[in-house]
Motif scaffolding. Sequence first.
Motif, short mmCIF file in Angstrom:
data_model
loop_
_atom_site.label_atom_id
_atom_site.label_comp_id
_atom_site.label_asym_id
_atom_site.label_seq_id
_atom_site.Cartn_x
_atom_site.Cartn_y
_atom_site.Cartn_z
N GLY A 1 -18.64 56.56 8.99
CA GLY A 1 -19.55 55.64 8.30
C GLY A 1 -19.00 55.30 6.93
N PRO A 2 -19.85 54.69 6.08
CA PRO A 2 -19.40 54.31 4.75
C PRO A 2 -19.26 55.54 3.84
CG PRO A 2 -21.65 53.51 5.16
CD PRO A 2 -21.24 54.29 6.36
N ALA A 3 -18.58 55.34 2.72
CA ALA A 3 -18.51 56.42 1.73
C ALA A 3 -19.87 56.61 1.10
CB ALA A 3 -17.48 56.07 0.67
N LEU A 4 -20.16 57.82 0.68
CA LEU A 4 -21.44 58.12 0.05
C LEU A 4 -21.57 57.38 -1.28
CD1 LEU A 4 -22.04 61.92 0.59
CD2 LEU A 4 -23.33 60.01 1.50
N PRO A 5 -22.79 57.24 -1.80
CA PRO A 5 -22.96 56.64 -3.12
C PRO A 5 -22.07 57.36 -4.15
CG PRO A 5 -25.09 57.07 -2.10
CD PRO A 5 -24.06 57.65 -1.19
N GLY A 6 -21.38 56.58 -4.96
CA GLY A 6 -20.55 57.17 -6.01
C GLY A 6 -19.21 57.68 -5.53
N ILE A 7 -18.91 57.49 -4.25
CA ILE A 7 -17.59 57.86 -3.71
C ILE A 7 -16.88 56.54 -3.42
CG2 ILE A 7 -16.35 59.00 -1.81
CD1 ILE A 7 -17.88 60.99 -3.54
N TYR A 8 -15.82 56.27 -4.16
CA TYR A 8 -15.10 55.01 -3.97
C TYR A 8 -13.90 55.27 -3.09
CZ TYR A 8 -18.08 54.51 -8.05
OH TYR A 8 -19.15 54.57 -8.91
N ALA A 9 -14.13 55.20 -1.78
CA ALA A 9 -13.08 55.51 -0.81
C ALA A 9 -12.31 54.25 -0.47
CB ALA A 9 -13.70 56.12 0.43
N ALA A 10 -11.07 54.42 -0.12
CA ALA A 10 -10.25 53.28 0.28
C ALA A 10 -9.15 53.77 1.21
CB ALA A 10 -9.62 52.63 -0.95
N ILE A 11 -8.50 52.79 1.87
CA ILE A 11 -7.35 53.13 2.70
C ILE A 11 -6.12 52.58 2.01
CG2 ILE A 11 -6.30 52.92 4.97
CD1 ILE A 11 -8.92 54.03 5.46
N PHE A 12 -5.16 53.44 1.75
CA PHE A 12 -3.93 53.02 1.10
C PHE A 12 -2.77 53.07 2.10
CE2 PHE A 12 -4.68 54.23 -3.68
CZ PHE A 12 -5.72 53.30 -3.73
N ASP A 13 -1.84 52.15 1.92
CA ASP A 13 -0.59 52.29 2.66
C ASP A 13 0.34 53.19 1.84
OD1 ASP A 13 0.65 50.82 0.66
OD2 ASP A 13 0.79 48.97 1.83
N ASP A 14 1.56 53.35 2.30
CA ASP A 14 2.41 54.33 1.63
C ASP A 14 2.81 53.95 0.21
OD1 ASP A 14 2.27 56.30 3.32
OD2 ASP A 14 4.32 56.22 4.06
N PRO B 1 -31.95 51.86 -0.10
CA PRO B 1 -30.55 51.37 -0.09
C PRO B 1 -30.04 50.94 -1.47
CG PRO B 1 -32.01 49.84 1.07
CD PRO B 1 -32.85 50.98 0.64
N SER B 2 -30.94 50.77 -2.43
CA SER B 2 -30.48 50.33 -3.75
C SER B 2 -29.65 51.41 -4.44
CB SER B 2 -31.67 49.92 -4.63
OG SER B 2 -32.37 51.08 -5.06
N ILE B 3 -29.59 52.58 -3.87
CA ILE B 3 -28.77 53.63 -4.46
C ILE B 3 -27.32 53.17 -4.61
CG2 ILE B 3 -28.26 54.78 -2.24
CD1 ILE B 3 -28.53 57.41 -4.25
N TYR B 4 -26.86 52.33 -3.68
CA TYR B 4 -25.46 51.89 -3.79
C TYR B 4 -25.25 51.03 -5.03
CZ TYR B 4 -24.48 54.04 0.67
OH TYR B 4 -24.31 54.96 1.66
N ASP B 5 -26.30 50.34 -5.48
CA ASP B 5 -26.19 49.60 -6.75
C ASP B 5 -26.16 50.56 -7.93
OD1 ASP B 5 -26.12 47.15 -5.57
OD2 ASP B 5 -28.33 46.93 -5.57
N ARG B 6 -27.07 51.52 -7.88
CA ARG B 6 -27.13 52.47 -9.00
C ARG B 6 -25.83 53.26 -9.14
NH1 ARG B 6 -31.91 53.65 -6.59
NH2 ARG B 6 -31.50 55.84 -6.14
N PHE B 7 -25.10 53.40 -8.03
CA PHE B 7 -23.87 54.19 -8.06
C PHE B 7 -22.61 53.32 -8.07
CE2 PHE B 7 -24.73 58.79 -7.70
CZ PHE B 7 -26.11 58.75 -7.75
N ARG B 8 -22.79 52.05 -8.44
CA ARG B 8 -21.61 51.19 -8.57
C ARG B 8 -20.71 51.69 -9.69
NH1 ARG B 8 -24.60 46.28 -8.20
NH2 ARG B 8 -24.31 46.11 -10.45
N GLU B 9 -19.44 51.26 -9.65
CA GLU B 9 -18.44 51.78 -10.57
C GLU B 9 -18.85 51.65 -12.04
OE1 GLU B 9 -14.70 50.97 -8.66
OE2 GLU B 9 -13.63 51.42 -10.53
N GLU B 10 -19.58 50.57 -12.36
CA GLU B 10 -19.94 50.40 -13.78
C GLU B 10 -20.94 51.46 -14.25
OE1 GLU B 10 -21.09 47.16 -11.74
OE2 GLU B 10 -22.75 46.59 -13.06
N HIS B 11 -21.58 52.14 -13.31
CA HIS B 11 -22.53 53.19 -13.69
C HIS B 11 -21.95 54.59 -13.56
CE1 HIS B 11 -25.48 49.95 -12.23
NE2 HIS B 11 -25.34 49.85 -13.55
N PHE B 12 -20.67 54.65 -13.22
CA PHE B 12 -20.01 55.94 -13.04
C PHE B 12 -19.55 56.46 -14.39
CE2 PHE B 12 -16.19 58.48 -12.46
CZ PHE B 12 -16.56 59.34 -11.45
N PRO B 13 -19.62 57.71 -14.71
CA PRO B 13 -20.09 58.83 -13.88
C PRO B 13 -21.56 59.18 -14.12
CG PRO B 13 -19.03 59.69 -15.85
CD PRO B 13 -19.00 58.19 -15.97
#
Length: 695
Positions: A469-482, A50-62
């Motif tokens: 389910g959740p977004a994959l590691p390195g995919i920063y998904a969100a829900i936006f309004d209009d 599960p630590s993959i989500y840390d490795r793929f945090r925004e500060e480590h992108f891309p």
Amino acid sequence: MAEEIRRNPDGAEEVAEAEVTEASVAVHWSEEEYYPPPMQFIAQANFTDPSIYDRFREEHFPECFKEYADLLDWYQYWHTTLDTSNPPFWKWFVGGQINACYNCVDRHLAQHRSKAAFIFVPEPEDEPHVAMTYQELYVRVNEVAAVLQELGLETGDRVTIHMPMVLELPITMLACARLGIIHSVVFAGFSGQACADRIVDSGSRVLVTMDGYYRNGKMLDHKVKADEAVEAAAQAGHPVERVLVWRRYPRQYQSQAPMVEGRDLFMDELLQRHRGARVEPVKMPAEAPLFLMYTSGTTGKPKGHQHSTGGYLAYTAWTSKMIQDIHPEDVYWCMADIGWITGHSYIVYGPLAVAATSVIYEGVPTYPDAGRPWRIAEELGVNIFHTSPTAIRMLRKADPDGPKNHPNVQFKHMTTVGEPIEPEVWRWYYHVVGKGKAVIVDTWWQTETGGFLCTTIPAIHNMKPGSAGPALPGIYAAIFDDEGNEIPAGSGRAGNIVIRNPWPGITQGIWGDPERFIQTYYARYNRDPNSKDWRDWPYFAGDAATLAADGYFRILGRVDDVINVAGHRLGTKELESAVLTVEEVAEAAVVPRVDELKGRVPDVYVSLKPGYTPSPEIQQKIVAAVEEIISKIARPRHVYIVPDLPKTRSGKIMRRVLAAISNGQDPGDVTTLANPEVVDTIRRMVQGEELAGAS
Ligand code: WTA
């Protein structure tokens, strides 16, 4: 209804209604329970960290995506992981050199030379399976590449491939990839005209086709479509120089269509000249296009999504290994057609990149009966099964016992993809098909995205029926309004799902139409058209979704599938899910009917499980279920019990056709549907019974 809402004593509804915007939607279902992944699955899983989500945090992108690309063999490493200099045309692994065919075939010879890459299952049950080893695949791909070279095809040329589910399809695709030729595979069920549109748009001079194939017990004449396609392309001013014709049985031509002198050539004859040929894979830049895949626009011409070589292959390889959990010793069966993106990513490129053994089945899953998939699975020892909610619903309707009487069917892993799955149907998949022992991944993604975007990681997360389910590691998904504001997790409000960042699998753009690409996917939420910062370019997927407090996305369907009833947006899927809880119902489709007062109201179309006959009681139960599970707001205007729902050849329910019927409009051209005859029956039923059902 609007009046009732305003009379609500605490006034909450009134406020909510006043604030309703395009993307803010009331969602009315309750949370589903969790299902933990089975221990036996976890014990053997490819990925448990599960630590993959840390490795793929925004500060480590891309840079984090090196982990994906390192599953591949590169001729040369890249110097720039992500080039954002021309948004939104992202370039991944720039400077890298790679060949997709080499990665899918050649590099496996050392360890897996005599392991099956594919097992072909013909539709006629008395025809034997054909297992093709990696060595055989290597030999045949090389020979076909030699044929393509002989015909003068070069790196960067486009070739249209209009072929059914046979081994020769991936062989042809891989031969193209070996030479850096961009293939454009058109689903075999598409007409000659649809094929022509794609030939013209891609500028293909060569069409690869087949004489015929089995579908539903009949040998279909497929070559006739090639003649129609070439003629239609010529009328559009685009000459096709060569038509290469594979024969379902070498030297035995199955088609009535004559071979055109000087234009049409039999592949089996051409190949004779190239027995034993070897063709060096071409070292391609990582960002060179690998293929085009068209999505049919409901209006306008189809969009050719261009996928890259390095980024796409890295993304599909990683997800095949970690999400599909494919090991070389597994037997993997994805029932999708290679003519769609699922087949490209999760039958051909991803699985081959990780040395899978894959089943390729020629025909329809219910031929000659609904037990066919289970017979195939037990004969071949399939342990990973990958299909769509529609197929699951079809199998459930045809035989609710599923593989119960096939003790040797035991899947470790099952995938659902392509549409939202109703929790009721999910539970049938889990308990009956998976016998309670298989992990399920509900993978949300699109042609445009190349690979999975949201799904549970099978050995890490609990499953939740109906939620991807959740977004994959390195995919920063969100829900936006209009307005582009993020709707917080757990708010219960739906909106547009966006991906805030680029990822390696994303389409490079629309072939020949960069402006349409920007307009369709980026114009909606772009913050500054001149910005070179990827953070200003959220990707608009065109799906409505909610995000629960646990970080799980639940996809409601295309934003155009949402029904706005008196200011309340109801996902058609949400309604269908409620309808499907009624015992007698096999399949359901909900469409908006125009209503003077409420804007839209839902119309419900259902087909029943075998053994039930239509009755007002069933209609009443359906209305009650919708009211109870969702709300009185969602009360259907009509409940039509029909013999079958209209479907595309790929099995998607054509809600558009039903919506047209509900609204007294012409359903349009339905000849390309799998069951066009049902449309007339439904139309007569609806028009003759305008006051029937629940009203
Ligand atoms: C829908 C197929 C809910 C969605 C891979 C998306 C899904 C469209 C799911 C893309 C899922 C795909 N749950 N909906 N797991 N997967 N969709 O391009 O509406 O044929 O936008 O790609 O299918 O369809 P496409």
